[in-house]
Design a protein around this motif. Sequence first.
Motif, PDB file in Angstrom:
ATOM      1  N   VAL A   9     -13.710 -25.938  54.672  1.00  0.00           N
ATOM      2  CA  VAL A   9     -13.292 -26.733  53.515  1.00  0.00           C
ATOM      3  C   VAL A   9     -12.184 -27.671  53.992  1.00  0.00           C
ATOM      4  CG1 VAL A   9     -13.840 -24.950  51.781  1.00  0.00           C
ATOM      5  CG2 VAL A   9     -11.570 -24.988  52.816  1.00  0.00           C
ATOM      6  N   ASP A  10     -11.853 -28.664  53.154  1.00  0.00           N
ATOM      7  CA  ASP A  10     -10.859 -29.628  53.632  1.00  0.00           C
ATOM      8  C   ASP A  10      -9.476 -29.488  52.994  1.00  0.00           C
ATOM      9  OD1 ASP A  10     -11.456 -30.502  51.137  1.00  0.00           O
ATOM     10  OD2 ASP A  10     -12.289 -32.448  51.744  1.00  0.00           O
ATOM     11  N   ARG A  11      -9.335 -28.528  52.083  1.00  0.00           N
ATOM     12  CA  ARG A  11      -8.015 -28.312  51.485  1.00  0.00           C
ATOM     13  C   ARG A  11      -7.937 -26.877  50.992  1.00  0.00           C
ATOM     14  NH1 ARG A  11      -8.058 -28.796  45.710  1.00  0.00           N
ATOM     15  NH2 ARG A  11     -10.187 -29.124  45.021  1.00  0.00           N
ATOM     16  N   ILE A  12      -6.767 -26.485  50.509  1.00  0.00           N
ATOM     17  CA  ILE A  12      -6.654 -25.149  49.917  1.00  0.00           C
ATOM     18  C   ILE A  12      -6.184 -25.292  48.468  1.00  0.00           C
ATOM     19  CG2 ILE A  12      -6.172 -24.035  52.135  1.00  0.00           C
ATOM     20  CD1 ILE A  12      -3.254 -23.747  51.253  1.00  0.00           C
ATOM     21  N   PRO A  13      -6.473 -24.304  47.612  1.00  0.00           N
ATOM     22  CA  PRO A  13      -6.020 -24.411  46.220  1.00  0.00           C
ATOM     23  C   PRO A  13      -4.525 -24.149  46.088  1.00  0.00           C
ATOM     24  CG  PRO A  13      -7.226 -22.357  46.579  1.00  0.00           C
ATOM     25  CD  PRO A  13      -7.226 -23.074  47.883  1.00  0.00           C
ATOM     26  N   ARG A  14      -3.967 -24.543  44.959  1.00  0.00           N
ATOM     27  CA  ARG A  14      -2.608 -24.103  44.635  1.00  0.00           C
ATOM     28  C   ARG A  14      -2.715 -22.688  44.083  1.00  0.00           C
ATOM     29  NH1 ARG A  14       0.811 -28.361  41.201  1.00  0.00           N
ATOM     30  NH2 ARG A  14       2.494 -26.961  41.825  1.00  0.00           N
ATOM     31  N   MET A  15      -1.752 -21.865  44.437  1.00  0.00           N
ATOM     32  CA  MET A  15      -1.815 -20.475  43.969  1.00  0.00           C
ATOM     33  C   MET A  15      -0.651 -20.173  43.024  1.00  0.00           C
ATOM     34  SD  MET A  15      -3.278 -18.148  47.034  1.00  0.00           S
ATOM     35  CE  MET A  15      -1.841 -18.202  48.028  1.00  0.00           C
ATOM     36  N   VAL A  16      -0.937 -19.257  42.104  1.00  0.00           N
ATOM     37  CA  VAL A  16       0.097 -18.792  41.180  1.00  0.00           C
ATOM     38  C   VAL A  16       0.197 -17.285  41.375  1.00  0.00           C
ATOM     39  CG1 VAL A  16       0.790 -18.550  38.764  1.00  0.00           C
ATOM     40  CG2 VAL A  16      -0.530 -20.575  39.498  1.00  0.00           C
ATOM     41  N   CYS A  17       1.417 -16.784  41.576  1.00  0.00           N
ATOM     42  CA  CYS A  17       1.603 -15.335  41.623  1.00  0.00           C
ATOM     43  C   CYS A  17       2.212 -14.920  40.285  1.00  0.00           C
ATOM     44  CB  CYS A  17       2.513 -14.950  42.780  1.00  0.00           C
ATOM     45  SG  CYS A  17       2.569 -13.166  43.010  1.00  0.00           S
ATOM     46  N   ALA A  18       1.582 -13.957  39.624  1.00  0.00           N
ATOM     47  CA  ALA A  18       2.027 -13.560  38.287  1.00  0.00           C
ATOM     48  C   ALA A  18       2.618 -12.153  38.342  1.00  0.00           C
ATOM     49  CB  ALA A  18       0.830 -13.588  37.335  1.00  0.00           C
ATOM     50  N   GLN A  19       3.811 -12.004  37.769  1.00  0.00           N
ATOM     51  CA  GLN A  19       4.472 -10.691  37.765  1.00  0.00           C
ATOM     52  C   GLN A  19       4.759 -10.222  36.345  1.00  0.00           C
ATOM     53  OE1 GLN A  19       7.882 -10.852  40.710  1.00  0.00           O
ATOM     54  NE2 GLN A  19       6.415  -9.441  41.664  1.00  0.00           N
ATOM     55  N   ALA A  20       4.847  -8.937  36.176  1.00  0.00           N
ATOM     56  CA  ALA A  20       5.302  -8.389  34.893  1.00  0.00           C
ATOM     57  C   ALA A  20       6.812  -8.668  34.802  1.00  0.00           C
ATOM     58  CB  ALA A  20       5.045  -6.885  34.858  1.00  0.00           C
ATOM     59  N   ALA A  21       7.283  -9.061  33.610  1.00  0.00           N
ATOM     60  CA  ALA A  21       8.719  -9.353  33.458  1.00  0.00           C
ATOM     61  C   ALA A  21       9.560  -8.109  33.753  1.00  0.00           C
ATOM     62  CB  ALA A  21       8.991  -9.869  32.050  1.00  0.00           C
ATOM     63  N   ASN A  22       8.976  -6.934  33.588  1.00  0.00           N
ATOM     64  CA  ASN A  22       9.718  -5.700  33.864  1.00  0.00           C
ATOM     65  C   ASN A  22       9.784  -5.358  35.355  1.00  0.00           C
ATOM     66  OD1 ASN A  22      10.227  -5.383  31.213  1.00  0.00           O
ATOM     67  ND2 ASN A  22       8.871  -3.624  30.868  1.00  0.00           N
ATOM     68  N   ALA A  23       9.096  -6.139  36.157  1.00  0.00           N
ATOM     69  CA  ALA A  23       9.087  -5.885  37.607  1.00  0.00           C
ATOM     70  C   ALA A  23       8.899  -7.241  38.296  1.00  0.00           C
ATOM     71  CB  ALA A  23       7.936  -4.932  37.960  1.00  0.00           C
ATOM     72  N   ASN A  24       9.950  -8.077  38.190  1.00  0.00           N
ATOM     73  CA  ASN A  24       9.757  -9.490  38.544  1.00  0.00           C
ATOM     74  C   ASN A  24      10.680 -10.013  39.646  1.00  0.00           C
ATOM     75  OD1 ASN A  24      12.167  -9.428  37.215  1.00  0.00           O
ATOM     76  ND2 ASN A  24      11.687 -11.036  35.725  1.00  0.00           N
ATOM     77  N   PRO A  25      10.882  -9.276  40.730  1.00  0.00           N
ATOM     78  CA  PRO A  25      11.839  -9.764  41.734  1.00  0.00           C
ATOM     79  C   PRO A  25      11.404 -11.088  42.376  1.00  0.00           C
ATOM     80  CG  PRO A  25      10.610  -7.880  42.592  1.00  0.00           C
ATOM     81  CD  PRO A  25      10.281  -7.985  41.137  1.00  0.00           C
ATOM     82  N   LEU A  26      10.101 -11.294  42.525  1.00  0.00           N
ATOM     83  CA  LEU A  26       9.637 -12.553  43.127  1.00  0.00           C
ATOM     84  C   LEU A  26       9.880 -13.712  42.156  1.00  0.00           C
ATOM     85  CD1 LEU A  26       8.040 -13.935  45.518  1.00  0.00           C
ATOM     86  CD2 LEU A  26       6.034 -13.735  44.043  1.00  0.00           C
ATOM     87  N   TYR A  27       9.624 -13.460  40.869  1.00  0.00           N
ATOM     88  CA  TYR A  27       9.813 -14.509  39.859  1.00  0.00           C
ATOM     89  C   TYR A  27      11.278 -14.960  39.841  1.00  0.00           C
ATOM     90  CZ  TYR A  27      10.183 -16.728  35.287  1.00  0.00           C
ATOM     91  OH  TYR A  27      10.434 -17.620  34.271  1.00  0.00           O
ATOM     92  N   LEU A  28      12.192 -13.984  39.868  1.00  0.00           N
ATOM     93  CA  LEU A  28      13.619 -14.337  39.836  1.00  0.00           C
ATOM     94  C   LEU A  28      14.007 -15.104  41.101  1.00  0.00           C
ATOM     95  CD1 LEU A  28      15.127 -11.033  38.323  1.00  0.00           C
ATOM     96  CD2 LEU A  28      14.585 -13.185  37.131  1.00  0.00           C
ATOM     97  N   HIS A  29      13.437 -14.697  42.205  1.00  0.00           N
ATOM     98  CA  HIS A  29      13.715 -15.379  43.475  1.00  0.00           C
ATOM     99  C   HIS A  29      13.217 -16.827  43.409  1.00  0.00           C
ATOM    100  CE1 HIS A  29      14.522 -15.825  47.648  1.00  0.00           C
ATOM    101  NE2 HIS A  29      13.308 -15.581  48.115  1.00  0.00           N
ATOM    102  N   TYR A  30      12.025 -17.024  42.871  1.00  0.00           N
ATOM    103  CA  TYR A  30      11.442 -18.365  42.718  1.00  0.00           C
ATOM    104  C   TYR A  30      12.335 -19.214  41.809  1.00  0.00           C
ATOM    105  CZ  TYR A  30       8.039 -21.763  40.812  1.00  0.00           C
ATOM    106  OH  TYR A  30       7.388 -22.891  40.375  1.00  0.00           O
TER     107      TYR A  30
END
Length: 525
Positions: free
Chosen positions: A355-376
């Motif tokens: 393929v010639d490109r990659i998709p944009r990705m979304v990582c979804a977290q539960a608000a009760n366990a969201n260390p990546l979301y807070l970091h973002y």
Amino acid sequence: MASSCLSFNASVSPNHDLFRRHPSSPLLRHRPVLVSCTSPADGNNTTTPIETVVKPRRTENTIRDDARLQRSTAANPFSARYVPFNAPPGSSEHYSLDEIVYRSRSGGLLDVEHDMEALKRFDGAYWRDLFDSRVGKSTWPYGSGVWSKKEWVLPEIDDDDIVSAFEGNSNLFWAERFGKKFLGMNDLWVKHCGISHTGSFKDLGMTVLVSQVNRLRKMKRPVVGVGCASTGDTSAALSAYCASAGIPSIVFLPANKISMAQLVQPIANGAFVLSIDTDFDGCMKLIREITAELPIYLANSLNSLRLEGQKTAAIEILQQFDWQVPDWVIVPGGNLGNIYAFYKGFKMCQELGLVDRIPRMVCAQAANANPLYLHYKSGWKDFKPMTASTTFASAIQIGDPVSIDRAVYALKKCDGIVEEATEEELMDAMAQADSTGMFICPHTGVALTALFKLRNRGVIAPTDRTVVVSTAHGLKFTQSKIDYHSKAIPDMACRFSNPPVEVKADFGAVMDVLKSYLGSQTLRS
Ligand SMILES: Cc1ncc(COP(=O)(O)O)c(C=O)c1O
Ligand SMILES: N[C@@H](CCOP(=O)(O)O)C(=O)O
């Protein structure tokens, strides 16, 4: 062309497997077949010779015997090794996959690095055709969606050592009604990785890890058993694949924090199950300490072998779209191995010309366990592990994800986004999806909530081709659905609940409730 030499241009002819797969063909019987592949990438009609002696099938043969008979006698041109994850340029640190190693010298994560130059000797069309030709068959081991990409996964493992339940090839379906009704979208898809041997995407990585353990044990390496910490799905997959290969499995589970359906899986498969009075992060810390002391091989996604299998789900998505790239892929995240695995699968397809490109990705977290979301949200400033609170999305109740560096890397590279879902949001999204014919798990509810939010903000457009990755089967999480539909959740409106109507065993009473129901349906439509 000599009759015993089938030379094909990789971009035109399908692949050598086709010839291997039909040993009874009169044309091929008893005939040595030299398969050489033109390499359009370097313009030479040279080859990687893959020589196959096709022998007749004996009726008592198993599919493993068949695979053995058809095996190439030529040297395997592909290889892979461990390297430090995101190693600085010039780093020469590397390890054989036959070593038992989970961390780099500096204590960082490892990654499986493939010999990309060897893979690049074949062009994108070759790989697309090869992978496409293996789908829907029962040839060992290519009937698996993971092992149908063996050259990109564990190229050097002997087919005999592979432990597989023909996992993968999960369906990617058009969520027509859900997309139209709730989101105004016309190109929304769900990749249902939960329709799998043990009911979650973990099977994809576990077939790879347990196969490698099988190989190590045959090589007399000191591996007495395989262990993991788990929120339920990893332990289910580990115990099933180990049981299938006759390898002891040991699982550390946080007491009272996983669903009954998940708890019974390793029990039924004969694992040694420890129910420990801590959370997942506590179990993870313990298993890391224990595997450093005892000859127990670590099966969590800290072990980069797992991600080699998981990345095939991304390749499958592209394949199922006939190698068209979707705009968005949304993945629920916990220990964060999977988001990197998806990135890696997409990136390999781009680098190898499928393929010639990659998709944009979304990582979804539960608000009760969201260390990546807070970091973002902090602009990727400081990462702070947390103690995760209870969530209906119990498999992602993780506060100190081992693959945080991998996840951040993947999201930065694909211009990714992180979103979160409150308990009410994820349960409502799950109920809405179920009302359109799905039966999803709460983690998929987290991913759908992210989609709702991104659509509402106009980040995802109505016509964007979007894939939501459903990571486990809803049947593992029925208690959460029962609680929701019986409105038994404190402080939750359960807006989309659909409780059963209790009615007397009486014709008139049944007619009354039915008339009232049908009336409300007519009014609604
Ligand atoms: C059902 C389910 N969904 C999502 C995840 C998250 O995957 P990862 O830990 O790779 O982020 C897990 C496990 O963590 C899971 O079991
Ligand atoms: N959800 C996982 C948590 C562990 O993740 P892993 O991918 O590191 O094994 C589980 O099912 O246990």
